[in-house]
Design an enzyme around this catalytic site. Sequence first.
Site, mmCIF file in Angstrom:
data_model
loop_
_atom_site.group_PDB
_atom_site.id
_atom_site.type_symbol
_atom_site.label_atom_id
_atom_site.label_comp_id
_atom_site.label_asym_id
_atom_site.label_seq_id
_atom_site.Cartn_x
_atom_site.Cartn_y
_atom_site.Cartn_z
ATOM 1 N N ARG A 202 -40.446 11.742 -19.326
ATOM 2 C CA ARG A 202 -40.636 10.283 -19.234
ATOM 3 C C ARG A 202 -40.889 9.611 -20.579
ATOM 4 N NH1 ARG A 202 -43.960 11.575 -14.742
ATOM 5 N NH2 ARG A 202 -42.702 11.636 -12.836
ATOM 6 N N LYS B 27 -31.030 0.512 -28.237
ATOM 7 C CA LYS B 27 -30.046 0.762 -27.180
ATOM 8 C C LYS B 27 -29.662 2.239 -27.191
ATOM 9 C CE LYS B 27 -28.103 -3.778 -26.273
ATOM 10 N NZ LYS B 27 -26.879 -4.596 -26.132
ATOM 11 N N GLU C 82 -19.016 -4.109 -37.861
ATOM 12 C CA GLU C 82 -20.341 -4.543 -37.394
ATOM 13 C C GLU C 82 -21.076 -5.320 -38.492
ATOM 14 O OE1 GLU C 82 -21.587 -4.586 -34.438
ATOM 15 O OE2 GLU C 82 -20.670 -2.984 -33.257
ATOM 16 N N LYS D 27 -30.628 -8.262 -37.598
ATOM 17 C CA LYS D 27 -30.640 -7.702 -36.242
ATOM 18 C C LYS D 27 -32.071 -7.459 -35.772
ATOM 19 C CE LYS D 27 -29.094 -4.058 -33.175
ATOM 20 N NZ LYS D 27 -28.206 -2.947 -32.887
ATOM 21 N N GLU E 99 -32.746 -7.743 -24.126
ATOM 22 C CA GLU E 99 -31.607 -8.612 -23.827
ATOM 23 C C GLU E 99 -31.781 -9.326 -22.501
ATOM 24 O OE1 GLU E 99 -27.950 -6.809 -25.262
ATOM 25 O OE2 GLU E 99 -26.792 -8.053 -23.894
ATOM 26 N N ARG F 218 -30.607 -11.821 -27.953
ATOM 27 C CA ARG F 218 -29.985 -10.545 -28.285
ATOM 28 C C ARG F 218 -28.516 -10.508 -27.902
ATOM 29 N NH1 ARG F 218 -32.221 -4.340 -28.156
ATOM 30 N NH2 ARG F 218 -30.348 -3.573 -29.165
ATOM 31 N N ASN G 246 -23.625 -9.412 -29.341
ATOM 32 C CA ASN G 246 -22.433 -8.884 -28.673
ATOM 33 C C ASN G 246 -21.156 -9.626 -29.082
ATOM 34 O OD1 ASN G 246 -23.911 -6.956 -27.213
ATOM 35 N ND2 ASN G 246 -24.454 -8.474 -25.662
ATOM 36 N N HIS H 202 -17.754 -8.129 -28.569
ATOM 37 C CA HIS H 202 -17.927 -6.912 -27.775
ATOM 38 C C HIS H 202 -17.351 -6.995 -26.366
ATOM 39 C CE1 HIS H 202 -20.344 -5.617 -31.134
ATOM 40 N NE2 HIS H 202 -20.596 -4.460 -30.554
ATOM 41 N N HIS I 79 -15.078 -4.066 -26.069
ATOM 42 C CA HIS I 79 -15.329 -2.985 -25.104
ATOM 43 C C HIS I 79 -14.164 -2.833 -24.133
ATOM 44 C CE1 HIS I 79 -20.021 -2.551 -25.390
ATOM 45 N NE2 HIS I 79 -19.382 -1.936 -26.363
ATOM 46 N N HIS J 205 -14.898 2.057 -32.362
ATOM 47 C CA HIS J 205 -15.698 0.938 -31.857
ATOM 48 C C HIS J 205 -15.538 -0.289 -32.765
ATOM 49 C CE1 HIS J 205 -18.920 -1.201 -29.881
ATOM 50 N NE2 HIS J 205 -19.587 -1.306 -31.020
#
Lengths: 362, 362
Positions: free
Chosen positions: A123, A145, A187, A224, A234, A239, A243, A246, A250, A263
């Site tokens: 955990r 992330k 990026e 960032k 987010e 945030r 993206n 993206h 994506h 990417h």
Amino acid sequence: MPKFTYNFNFGGQNSAVFIQDSLPGIEDLQNSGIHAPEDKSRRILLVCDANTQPIARKIQESSETLIPVCVLQSGETHKNWASAEAIIKAAREAGLGRDGLFVGIGGGVISDLTAFAASVYMRGAKLSLVSTTLLGMADAALGGKAGFDYLGIKNLVGTFYPASRVFMPLCSLETLPQREWKSGMAELIKTAILSDADFLNQIKTLKQGRENLDACIAKAVEFKGRIVEQDPKETGKMRALLNLGHTFGHALESAAGLGKISHGEAVAWGIARSCELGMELNITPQKRAAEIIALLNDFGYETRAPHPLNIPAEEMLKAMSSDKKKQNRTLAFIVPAPQGAEIAQIPDGSPLPKKIINRESQ
Amino acid sequence: MPKFTYNFNFGGQNSAVFIQDSLPGIEDLQNSGIHAPEDKSRRILLVCDANTQPIARKIQESSETLIPVCVLQSGETHKNWASAEAIIKAAREAGLGRDGLFVGIGGGVISDLTAFAASVYMRGAKLSLVSTTLLGMADAALGGKAGFDYLGIKNLVGTFYPASRVFMPLCSLETLPQREWKSGMAELIKTAILSDADFLNQIKTLKQGRENLDACIAKAVEFKGRIVEQDPKETGKMRALLNLGHTFGHALESAAGLGKISHGEAVAWGIARSCELGMELNITPQKRAAEIIALLNDFGYETRAPHPLNIPAEEMLKAMSSDKKKQNRTLAFIVPAPQGAEIAQIPDGSPLPKKIINRESQ
């Protein structure tokens, strides 16, 4: 000594970033600030792939005791549960407790997988990252992330789990392959678009040489970091701005088959599409769009539409419709504004994204 | 109307509990408080096993639209990644977005698996639980512990992810098998030991009949909820108290083979061992230990040592040494104090736990 040091607080979790010339040693990794000195006895697991195994070895050599290493298969196609499981298994075999330290050494794939494994091990165990690619430094290693791809969808399974310490050793960029450079640069460009004209101008100088690279990485990290501090999970709109490019990106990455297009290249193409969408919606001024697309072209990115790989628009739309950013049957696109960027909500099923994907380049 | 309602805040996440006679309908599940009314269009996935499929069906019938159901295989042996993966896959097929709602219907295994899947789906979807067993109501459904077993270790992989709403429909206990009753009762007894003499006396009345059951469940929910509010991620010492009986209990469960001995029966045996350890350490008064062990015997739990299943002490010690509660090579045992309980730290390798495991019962 680090050239730049940042201390962020992401939703109560401290995350320190060190941009420095050299690799961190075991002492640097151990000294995670939140532990008392007697905690140095706690177990460590290094995680790398074949590309970063030499770096892991150097870090190992900085220790007097043997530090175990888990070597994963490289690449986006191995960003799956099997790899996360391999890390968890190695941690168990190495006897890590809940206070054990996971150290991910590599680019976005290794960072995301190691952070995910640490986040679910008992955990939540301790986590440090050594970011060895431009993509990792400019984006992936910072902000928590974590996750892996599933059912052909990028990061369908994941958590938010910021690393206590993120090391960005510039020396690791010396051997970075061209494809990786290009992936990371996208990026950096994305962050500069979101930030300000100064940063964008500084990026332009990178075409000539890499003297300013450390300062550009530092700017991207600071920008960032400040955004993620305001919206760590987010849940707000802050945030989501990160993206930019993206949603289209994506979709291209997924429809092409994960790992086929890097990417960053997908994000660059997505930024160009976002400019077109922003113009359509009267959010992006034509001059701003032209400047951004010219910059992407300068750096050798594919910005034409339809994409020359001839990926059916339907496939991309299908991928978009399963995008994580979808809520209430509305897709969120980030589009460049006169300064920075804005969120544009487009209802699922609107013909606009398809038009933008297919539009012949101007 | 719920008989008892509680509103907890676990580290910034609201978690409401409803103890009521009847099953919740889709409306109750939908109305998760944190969503605006227009969010009712969001997708839902019910998760159950063969035992709770009839309950899932009744909940389905309360909806005008078809609500998809993911039916898992029952039991602790299926508390693994394959089951979590099945939930994630079903969610994807049902088109759930990040705002989709996962509803786990069942006991501890279903709760833990559904909560885990929701916690990692698109980095965190919505979650409600319908707790249908005494174990779930007394313990598992509340407080956000999610996860599954791996490498023979209970909950080696997991997250903290409290449900927004937890429903405890008392009607579902009517058909609960005897083994399940016994398993849940042990967690009720554990909570009463931690709480106060009044609660412990109330528990004793359950030997005669179940009139007080709802009040006992409510007391357990309130007690646990207040503790988890103070220490949601078990970083302090508060939440660790809830592990009374669990260090010995998990070791017995693991060494016997997961699923062989029910969780509650293992915990009851573990509580008896904790009494013995507490006496050895001069923390537990003899009278208190005798009272607790007599109560456990009254309810038909195995309290003798060594355990009649003849499980080698070495196996249990091995399992203990990989316990999540281990930090700095020290094992934490919770032992009954004159009131409530205390943490006792025992260095890994101390002969004491072995002595307690093997001690012939008095």
